[in-house]
Design a protein around this motif. Structure first.
Motif, PDB file in Angstrom:
ATOM      1  N   UNK A 188     -44.430  86.170 -27.535  1.00  0.00           N
ATOM      2  CA  UNK A 188     -44.022  86.669 -26.224  1.00  0.00           C
ATOM      3  C   UNK A 188     -44.091  88.190 -26.207  1.00  0.00           C
ATOM      4  N   UNK A 189     -44.037  88.767 -25.017  1.00  0.00           N
ATOM      5  CA  UNK A 189     -44.013  90.219 -24.946  1.00  0.00           C
ATOM      6  C   UNK A 189     -42.595  90.742 -24.737  1.00  0.00           C
ATOM      7  N   UNK A 190     -41.631  89.865 -24.905  1.00  0.00           N
ATOM      8  CA  UNK A 190     -40.217  90.256 -24.894  1.00  0.00           C
ATOM      9  C   UNK A 190     -39.539  89.556 -26.062  1.00  0.00           C
ATOM     10  N   UNK A 191     -38.418  90.080 -26.493  1.00  0.00           N
ATOM     11  CA  UNK A 191     -37.702  89.438 -27.597  1.00  0.00           C
ATOM     12  C   UNK A 191     -37.109  88.119 -27.121  1.00  0.00           C
ATOM     13  N   UNK A 192     -37.269  87.106 -27.949  1.00  0.00           N
ATOM     14  CA  UNK A 192     -36.707  85.791 -27.658  1.00  0.00           C
ATOM     15  C   UNK A 192     -35.873  85.391 -28.860  1.00  0.00           C
ATOM     16  N   UNK A 193     -34.663  84.992 -28.595  1.00  0.00           N
ATOM     17  CA  UNK A 193     -33.753  84.604 -29.672  1.00  0.00           C
ATOM     18  C   UNK A 193     -34.189  83.266 -30.262  1.00  0.00           C
ATOM     19  N   UNK A 194     -34.331  83.242 -31.580  1.00  0.00           N
ATOM     20  CA  UNK A 194     -34.694  82.004 -32.274  1.00  0.00           C
ATOM     21  C   UNK A 194     -33.690  81.759 -33.391  1.00  0.00           C
ATOM     22  N   UNK A 215     -47.441  93.420 -27.469  1.00  0.00           N
ATOM     23  CA  UNK A 215     -47.280  94.441 -26.426  1.00  0.00           C
ATOM     24  C   UNK A 215     -47.314  93.775 -25.056  1.00  0.00           C
ATOM     25  N   UNK A 216     -46.850  94.506 -24.046  1.00  0.00           N
ATOM     26  CA  UNK A 216     -46.661  93.901 -22.734  1.00  0.00           C
ATOM     27  C   UNK A 216     -47.912  93.878 -21.861  1.00  0.00           C
ATOM     28  N   UNK A 217     -49.056  94.137 -22.428  1.00  0.00           N
ATOM     29  CA  UNK A 217     -50.296  94.083 -21.654  1.00  0.00           C
ATOM     30  C   UNK A 217     -50.627  92.675 -21.188  1.00  0.00           C
ATOM     31  N   UNK A 218     -51.521  92.615 -20.205  1.00  0.00           N
ATOM     32  CA  UNK A 218     -51.938  91.349 -19.612  1.00  0.00           C
ATOM     33  C   UNK A 218     -52.577  90.442 -20.670  1.00  0.00           C
ATOM     34  N   UNK A 219     -52.101  89.213 -20.790  1.00  0.00           N
ATOM     35  CA  UNK A 219     -52.637  88.191 -21.694  1.00  0.00           C
ATOM     36  C   UNK A 219     -52.509  88.524 -23.181  1.00  0.00           C
ATOM     37  N   UNK A 231     -51.349  85.448 -25.067  1.00  0.00           N
ATOM     38  CA  UNK A 231     -52.430  84.464 -25.070  1.00  0.00           C
ATOM     39  C   UNK A 231     -53.494  84.840 -26.101  1.00  0.00           C
ATOM     40  N   UNK A 232     -53.902  86.099 -26.070  1.00  0.00           N
ATOM     41  CA  UNK A 232     -54.930  86.569 -27.009  1.00  0.00           C
ATOM     42  C   UNK A 232     -54.487  86.412 -28.455  1.00  0.00           C
ATOM     43  N   UNK A 233     -53.220  86.704 -28.726  1.00  0.00           N
ATOM     44  CA  UNK A 233     -52.701  86.570 -30.091  1.00  0.00           C
ATOM     45  C   UNK A 233     -52.768  85.108 -30.534  1.00  0.00           C
ATOM     46  N   UNK A 234     -52.333  84.217 -29.669  1.00  0.00           N
ATOM     47  CA  UNK A 234     -52.345  82.789 -30.021  1.00  0.00           C
ATOM     48  C   UNK A 234     -53.771  82.324 -30.285  1.00  0.00           C
ATOM     49  N   UNK A 235     -54.704  82.686 -29.416  1.00  0.00           N
ATOM     50  CA  UNK A 235     -56.098  82.262 -29.581  1.00  0.00           C
ATOM     51  C   UNK A 235     -56.670  82.787 -30.904  1.00  0.00           C
ATOM     52  N   UNK A 236     -56.323  84.013 -31.281  1.00  0.00           N
ATOM     53  CA  UNK A 236     -56.804  84.570 -32.552  1.00  0.00           C
ATOM     54  C   UNK A 236     -56.261  83.811 -33.752  1.00  0.00           C
ATOM     55  N   UNK A 237     -55.027  83.320 -33.658  1.00  0.00           N
ATOM     56  CA  UNK A 237     -54.346  82.717 -34.802  1.00  0.00           C
ATOM     57  C   UNK A 237     -54.478  81.199 -34.903  1.00  0.00           C
ATOM     58  N   UNK A 238     -54.639  80.516 -33.781  1.00  0.00           N
ATOM     59  CA  UNK A 238     -54.597  79.052 -33.762  1.00  0.00           C
ATOM     60  C   UNK A 238     -55.741  78.454 -34.582  1.00  0.00           C
TER      61      UNK A 238
END
Length: 151
Positions: free
Chosen positions: A36-42, A54-58, A61-68
């Motif tokens: 996410x581009x914001x902190x999420x409690x886990x 970072x908070x840029x557009x997608x 999504x781009x990070x997930x596609x690179x890693x999946x």
């Protein structure tokens, strides 16, 4: 190599879905990564992590596609991300329980693009319905099916 990691496009993922994923990760000893581009409690767990992009557009999504990887599960309501993840061999599940596959993603992407075009031309199309108990149940069933196939 086939992976069995769960990736979550977490910015817009409903909390009940995240809670189910936290429990499933622990129960089945499967790595869960929320992006996410914001902190999420886990929960504190060696199996569960949160990646802040970072908070840029997608960016998420781009990070997930690179890693999946092939065999991973991606949780997202983002249709272009779903299409990219499927292309990389992942299974994609939206938070309402719909499974996106090579058989249905092109039609889903076409419908999304059509609705986007209608909205940009000024036609009010309304938004999605609020997340319901039926959606929660459908997601749980689809997740359980995937979990039954791994490990």
């Amino acid at each position: 190599m086939i992976s069995n990691k769960i990736w979550v496009d977490a910015d817009a993922c409903p909390n009940p879905v995240k809670d189910m994923l936290f429990r499933a990760s622990e129960r089945k000893s499967i790595q869960l990564v929320l992006v996410a581009n914001q902190l999420i409690k886990v929960p504190i767990s060696p199996l569960i992590s949160m990646i802040r992009v970072s908070s840029g557009y997608d960016e998420a999504d781009n990070y997930i596609v690179e890693q999946v990887k092939t065999g991973d599960l991606v949780i997202t309501a983002d249709i272009p991300l779903a299409a990219d993840a499927i292309e990389k061999g992942a299974l994609v599940l939206n938070p309402r329980g719909t499974v996106y596959t090579t058989e249905n993603i092109k039609q889903t992407l076409t419908m999304r693009d059509f609705m986007e075009e209608m909205r940009s031309s000024g036609i009010h199309t309304g938004g999605p319905n609020s997340f319901s108990q039926a959606d929660k149940h459908a997601f749980a069933q689809a997740l359980d099916k995937w979990l039954a196939k791994v490990k």
